[in-house]
Design a protein around this motif. Structure first.
Motif: not given
Length: 138
Positions: A85-104
């Protein structure tokens, strides 16, 4: 490099698909020789066409009952994968959003090479200051 990554990804997909799928291979032998092989279906039994062939073995012929043999190979698929199961918290979502935005945006380049000083001439040097002051790089 991009084609290498795609090749690895396709090979991993095929490996997972092969590991999870099941199939049966049926083989029909007459006189210890492979006559027919079939995947997903039954193998065809030998017919009278082999009767006309010259048998090198005298003890094996089509008239004998125990001479023909059917063999099957069954490959059963496995279904024991762990389901995470992939449970995400608010901090993880912010990190993932920032990471993908920077990577793209990392791989977005300029369409053309912009040189800001292309239309400007270099300054004119009226005298050679190195010779004038006798300063040379050694």
């Amino acid at each position: 490099m991009q084609s290498f990554n795609k090749t690895i990804a396709v090979s991993l997909v095929l490996a997972v698909m092969f590991a999870t799928s099941s199939f049966t291979v049926n083989m029909h032998f007459c006189c210890n020789e492979l006559v027919d092989i079939a995947v997903f279906t039954k193998a065809k039994v030998c017919d009278k066409a082999m009767d006309t062939q010259d048998n090198s073995s005298k003890e094996c012929s089509l008239e004998k009952k125990g001479c023909c043999d059917n063999k099957s190979f069954v490959k059963e698929g496995s279904d024991n994968f762990q389901k995470n199961s992939f449970k995400t918290e608010n901090q993880n979502l912010v990190f993932l959003h920032t990471f993908f935005y920077t990577y793209v945006n990392l791989f977005e380049g300029l369409e053309q090479n912009i040189i800001p000083f292309r239309d400007y001439d270099p300054p004119l040097i009226p005298k050679d200051f190195q010779v004038l002051h006798e300063v040379y790089l050694i």
